[in-house]
Write a protein that holds these residues in place. Structure first.
Motif, PDB file in Angstrom:
ATOM      1  N   GLU A 261      28.915 -43.412 -14.442  1.00  0.00           N
ATOM      2  CA  GLU A 261      28.330 -44.527 -15.197  1.00  0.00           C
ATOM      3  C   GLU A 261      27.184 -45.186 -14.428  1.00  0.00           C
ATOM      4  O   GLU A 261      26.277 -45.756 -15.018  1.00  0.00           O
ATOM      5  CB  GLU A 261      29.429 -45.539 -15.571  1.00  0.00           C
TER       6      GLU A 261
ATOM      7  N   GLY B 215      36.044 -44.632  -8.300  1.00  0.00           N
ATOM      8  CA  GLY B 215      36.762 -43.373  -8.376  1.00  0.00           C
ATOM      9  C   GLY B 215      38.140 -43.369  -7.748  1.00  0.00           C
ATOM     10  O   GLY B 215      38.601 -42.342  -7.272  1.00  0.00           O
TER      11      GLY B 215
ATOM     12  N   ASP C 191      31.350 -38.523 -10.328  1.00  0.00           N
ATOM     13  CA  ASP C 191      32.761 -38.281  -9.991  1.00  0.00           C
ATOM     14  C   ASP C 191      32.996 -36.779  -9.907  1.00  0.00           C
ATOM     15  O   ASP C 191      33.684 -36.202 -10.744  1.00  0.00           O
ATOM     16  CB  ASP C 191      33.672 -38.871 -11.081  1.00  0.00           C
TER      17      ASP C 191
ATOM     18  N   ASP D  88      38.701 -39.522 -11.688  1.00  0.00           N
ATOM     19  CA  ASP D  88      38.688 -40.263 -10.434  1.00  0.00           C
ATOM     20  C   ASP D  88      39.314 -39.402  -9.348  1.00  0.00           C
ATOM     21  O   ASP D  88      40.512 -39.438  -9.097  1.00  0.00           O
ATOM     22  CB  ASP D  88      39.461 -41.580 -10.583  1.00  0.00           C
TER      23      ASP D  88
HETATM   24 MG    MG Z   1      34.856 -44.077 -12.088  1.00  0.00          MG
END
Ligand code: MG
Ligand code: ATP
Length: 416
Positions: free
Chosen positions: A25, A82, A58, A89
């Motif tokens: 993100e 994460g 990630d 994650d």
């Molecule tokens: Mg994350």
């Protein structure tokens, strides 16, 4: 920073840190990397320089490469994001592999995770078990705000901290678990912020033309929208204090605050100290000032309320600004803003009232009143004082600067 300067700073023994930010993100621009900004700023306060920041998705490969490079380059590495229970994650497992560690399981953390779910009265998904897993030989760092604990690994004088991505969880662990550890090894360091308004960066530079910056100290300019903050910092604490004092002496008329102080926090403190109350009538800022004030817990102790009178009809209907005044002088005028402040003070029954009316743009400017023309007013028992501002910048900038100027004018009025 030139190469030479970097080298002398190395000699001064400034500790350098690398920050790893994990998350799709962040790269996609869906989340702004505020964690990095916050960490960089907090580390700077104790004399640790953030030398490099890596932002990675990630994904195991990129996390592994960035982590090992940062670990080899800097004595301190902090990673955020994460750590959650979802399958993307994967930071924790990747890190374990990087250091050749097996995963261990903490019954204590598992109990805490379960307790949190019980508290919220929801059944715990099995996937959450991984939140209690951690690489062996790592130290668990308490997380008061969430379920995933932070992690610490130390080896050969290097430290790696792994923190969750949720900003308030990250900040809590940093304050409670990391800062005390970093402070234990920290050398003396001065960090002083001096906040000014009403003088341009170039004018400050001119004032400081002959200013001597002693060895082991630095002076940095931080231009904000519409004002400048200065940062005096460095390992030479005594010389730094003297430099800060000289900076303060030369800029005295423009200084409104220091260090973590913000304009709204100072307004709140000043009102609470004096026992006075405040109300606000806003036009071009559309409630921004009231938002800034009420964002702070405890604002209800002095801020009684306000009104957004955007249209002329509302300035007349709700604040009683006569149509004749609006017609003769315009909504953006000394006369209108003075009446807005006085009427607001009367109608809300406060000791002090602020008012603002201006042209934030990008349209609506005229030759006589271009975009950035803003009138502000403060009314109190001594009467009403107005000021005309000529601001520049985007609509957003003009609104923010104008809002801050109203608050600074109110602060000034409380001092007399
Ligand atoms: Mg994350
Ligand atoms: P969670 O248990 O919530 O999954 P996590 O450690 O896995 O925690 P992330 O999933 O990476 O953290 O992010 C959790 C939340 O924190 C998200 O809303 C994310 O956008 C936000 N966040 C993550 N990294 C940052 C960052 N560097 N700056 C600001 N916000 C961030």
């Amino acid at each position: 920073v030139g190469r030479e300067e970097a080298e002398t700073r190395e000699e001064e023994g400034i500790m350098k840190a690398g920050i790893l930010s994990v998350g799709y993100e962040l790269l996609a621009g869906k989340t702004i990397n505020t964690n990095q900004a916050w960490l960089g700023s907090e580390l700077g306060k104790i004399g640790i320089e953030t030398a490099e920041v890596r932002v990675v998705p990630d994904e195991e490969g990129p996390i592994r490469i960035a982590l090992m490079e940062l670990w080899n380059a800097y004595p301190l590495v902090i990673s955020t994001g994460g750590l959650g229970p979802t399958k993307d994650d994967i930071t924790k497992r990747t890190i374990a592999e990087c250091f050749g560690k097996r995963m261990a399981f903490s019954e204590e953390v598992w109990e805490q995770v379960k307790a949190r779910f019980r508290h919220r009265n929801i059944e715990i998904p099995e996937i959450n078990r991984c939140q209690a897993e951690y690489p062996e030989d790592f130290t668990l760092l308490r997380n008061d705000q969430g379920t995933a604990p932070g992690l610490l690994y130390e080896s050969d004088g290097h430290s790696l901290y792994i923190l969750p991505g949720v900003p308030y969880e990250m900040e809590g662990i940093f304050r409670n678990e990391i800062l005390p550890r970093l402070r234990k090894n920290a050398r003396p360091y001065l960090y002083r912020m001096i906040h000014t308004c009403g003088i341009a960066e170039s004018a400050i530079a001119e004032l400081f033309d002959d200013l001597v910056i002693p060895d082991g100290t630095n002076l940095a300019y931080l231009p904000q929208s519409g004002r400048v903050s200065l940062r005096v910092f460095g390992p030479a604490v005594e010389a730094g204090h003297e430099l800060a004092a000289e900076v303060e002496r030369r800029l005295a008329p423009y200084i409104w605050g220091y260090d973590d102080e913000t304009i709204p926090t100072l307004v709140q403190q000043a009102f609470i100290r004096s026992g006075k109350t405040l109300s606000m009538a806003e036009s071009c800022t559309g409630g921004t000032i009231q938002q800034m004030l009420t964002e702070l817990p405890g604002s209800s102790a002095y801020f009684l309320g306000g009104i957004v009178t955007y249209a002329n009809s509302v300035k007349t209907g709700m604040l009683g600004v006569p149509e004749a005044v609006l017609e003769a002088h315009g909504a953006v005028s000394n006369e209108t803003v003075a009446m807005m402040a006085e009427e607001c003070r009367k109608r809300f029954g406060t000791d002090v009232a602020g008012a603002i009316s201006g042209i934030a743009g990008p349209d609506g400017g005229t030759e006589e009143k271009p975009v950035g023309t803003v009138y502000i007013a403060v009314a109190d028992k001594l009467g009403v004082r107005t000021e005309l501002l000529h601001l520049i910048g985007s609509r957003h900038n003009i609104r923010i600067i104008a809002a801050e100027r109203v608050l600074l004018k109110i602060l000034e009025s409380l001092e007399v």
